[in-house]
Design a protein around this motif. Structure first.
Motif, PDB file in Angstrom:
ATOM      1  N   LYS A  86       8.677   3.794   0.028  1.00 52.13           N
ATOM      2  CA  LYS A  86       8.427   2.789  -1.010  1.00 52.13           C
ATOM      3  C   LYS A  86       8.645   3.442  -2.375  1.00 52.13           C
ATOM      4  N   GLN A 105       3.084   2.363  -2.489  1.00 55.04           N
ATOM      5  CA  GLN A 105       3.853   1.389  -3.250  1.00 55.04           C
ATOM      6  C   GLN A 105       3.526   1.475  -4.736  1.00 55.04           C
ATOM      7  N   THR A 148      -7.461  -4.174  -0.101  1.00 51.79           N
ATOM      8  CA  THR A 148      -6.402  -3.314  -0.612  1.00 51.79           C
ATOM      9  C   THR A 148      -6.969  -1.998  -1.114  1.00 51.79           C
ATOM     10  N   LYS A 152      -1.924  -0.987  -1.706  1.00 49.79           N
ATOM     11  CA  LYS A 152      -1.296  -1.544  -0.502  1.00 49.79           C
ATOM     12  C   LYS A 152      -2.332  -2.265   0.352  1.00 49.79           C
ATOM     13  N   ASP A 260       1.408  -9.093  -0.918  1.00 51.39           N
ATOM     14  CA  ASP A 260       1.952  -8.258  -1.989  1.00 51.39           C
ATOM     15  C   ASP A 260       1.789  -8.935  -3.346  1.00 51.39           C
ATOM     16  N   LYS A 261       2.010 -10.243  -3.382  1.00 47.45           N
ATOM     17  CA  LYS A 261       1.863 -10.984  -4.635  1.00 47.45           C
ATOM     18  C   LYS A 261       0.401 -11.048  -5.053  1.00 47.45           C
ATOM     19  N   LYS A 264      -0.517  -7.586  -6.416  1.00 38.73           N
ATOM     20  CA  LYS A 264       0.095  -7.387  -7.735  1.00 38.73           C
ATOM     21  C   LYS A 264      -0.665  -8.162  -8.797  1.00 38.73           C
TER      22      LYS A 264
END
Length: 269
Positions: A86, A105, A148, A152, A260-261, A264
Motif C-alpha cells: 500500500k 495505508q 480501525t 486500516k 475505506d471511505k 478516510k
C-alpha cells in the motif's frame, strides 16, 4: 494485540552485539511523486546493502551473519507481499524472528536502523495520529461498527433491529439485507413510511437497548476514540445514551459506504 501494547513490547527489546535489532520504515506509496518508478526497491536495496557493507568492512563476522539472516527474511517478505503493498511497510526484526511487521495505508518516512533497541519513534507518531477507533454508523434500524487502527480496517459488523422481537441481531457486513432501503413498489414505500414513523416514536427505547452492548464493545476492544456517524438526531440520541465518551458526531449517512471511505472521513476531521 493493539498497537499501543505492541509499542510497549517493542520498547522493552534490547539485544547486544553480535545480535541487534533491525528497524525499517519504507515508503512504498505509488501516489508519492518520488515513488512513480517504484523507487522503494532502490531504497530497500541500498538500505540493506549499507549495513552489510559496513559490517563486512568492520570485520565482525558474527554480527554480519546475523544481519544477513535478517536481510534474507526481509527480501523474502517483499517477494511474498509485493503485490499487496500500500503506502508503506514497517518491519522490526531480530536475527531469529519478525517481532513486528505491517503493510500500511498511511505514509512513513523511509528509515533503516540496526541497533541494540527497536526504533519506535515513527510508530508512536502513527499511533497518535491513527489510534484504535470505533466508528458507529447508524441509519434507522441498522447500526454498523467499523473498527480501525493505523488507518486500516480491523473489523466490521452490522446489527439490525428485528421488528417482530424488537431485538438487535448481529449480521456480517456483507450479508446485510438492503431490501427495505431499495424497495420501489408503492406498497413497500408505504410500509417503509409506516416503519419510519414507528421508529421515530420508539427510537430512544430501541437505542437504549443496544447502547450497553456498544459500551461493552468499546471497553473490550480498547477503543481510544469513538465516532458516531449518521443523521443528527440519531447520533446525538446514541451519544446521550452511551456511557463511553464520544469524540465526534458526523452528520452523514454513510451506513453502506465502503469502509475505506468511512475511515478516510474520520481521519480528515
Amino acid at each position: 494485540m493493539t498497537i499501543k501494547k505492541t509499542i510497549k513490547k517493542l520498547e522493552s527489546l534490547y539485544l547486544e552485539t553480535p545480535e541487534k535489532i533491525f528497524t525499517m520504515y519504507l515508503n512504498t506509496d505509488p501516489a508519492d511523486p518520488d515513488q512513480q518508478g517504484g523507487e522503494w526497491r532502490i531504497h530497500l536495496k541500498n538500505g540493506l546493502n549499507r549495513f552489510e557493507k559496513y559490517l563486512d568492512t568492520d570485520g565482525n563476522q558474527s554480527e554480519l551473519k546475523n544481519f544477513q539472516k535478517v536481510k534474507k527474511a526481509v527480501k523474502d517478505f517483499f517477494k511474498e507481499n509485493e503485490l499487496d503493498l500500500k503506502k508503506s511497510v514497517v518491519i522490526i526484526a531480530t536475527p531469529d524472528e519478525f517481532v513486528y511487521s505491517d503493510i500500511l495505508q498511511i505514509p512513513v518516512d523511509t528509515e533503516f536502523f540496526w541497533e541494540e533497541i527497536a526504533k519506535v519513534d515513527q510508530l508512536v507518531r502513527l499511533h497518535q495520529e491513527y489510534p484504535k477507533a470505533g466508528v458507529i454508523l447508524t441509519q434507522k434500524e441498522a447500526i454498523r461498527l467499523v473498527e480501525t487502527e493505523l488507518g486500516k480496517l480491523v473489523d466490521t459488523v452490522v446489527y439490525e433491529l428485528d421488528l417482530d422481537t424488537e431485538d438487535w441481531r448481529k449480521h456480517s457486513a456483507v450479508s446485510r439485507n438492503h431490501s427495505s432501503a431499495s424497495a420501489t413498489s408503492g406498497k413497500s414505500i408505504n410500509l417503509r413510511e409506516q416503519f419510519i414513523a414507528r421508529f421515530e416514536e420508539n427510537r430512544k427505547r430501541w437505542y437504549k437497548s443496544i447502547t450497553p452492548m456498544l459500551d461493552k464493545l468499546a471497553k473490550d476492544r480498547e477503543w481510544e476514540y469513538i465516532y458516531l456517524v449518521g443523521p443528527h438526531e440519531e447520533t446525538h440520541e446514541l451519544k446521550d445514551l452511551m456511557n463511553k465518551p464520544i469524540n465526534a458526531c458526523i452528520d452523514k449517512n454513510m451506513l453502506d459506504e465502503h469502509h475505506d471511505k468511512v475511515i478516510k472521513t474520520i481521519h480528515d476531521l
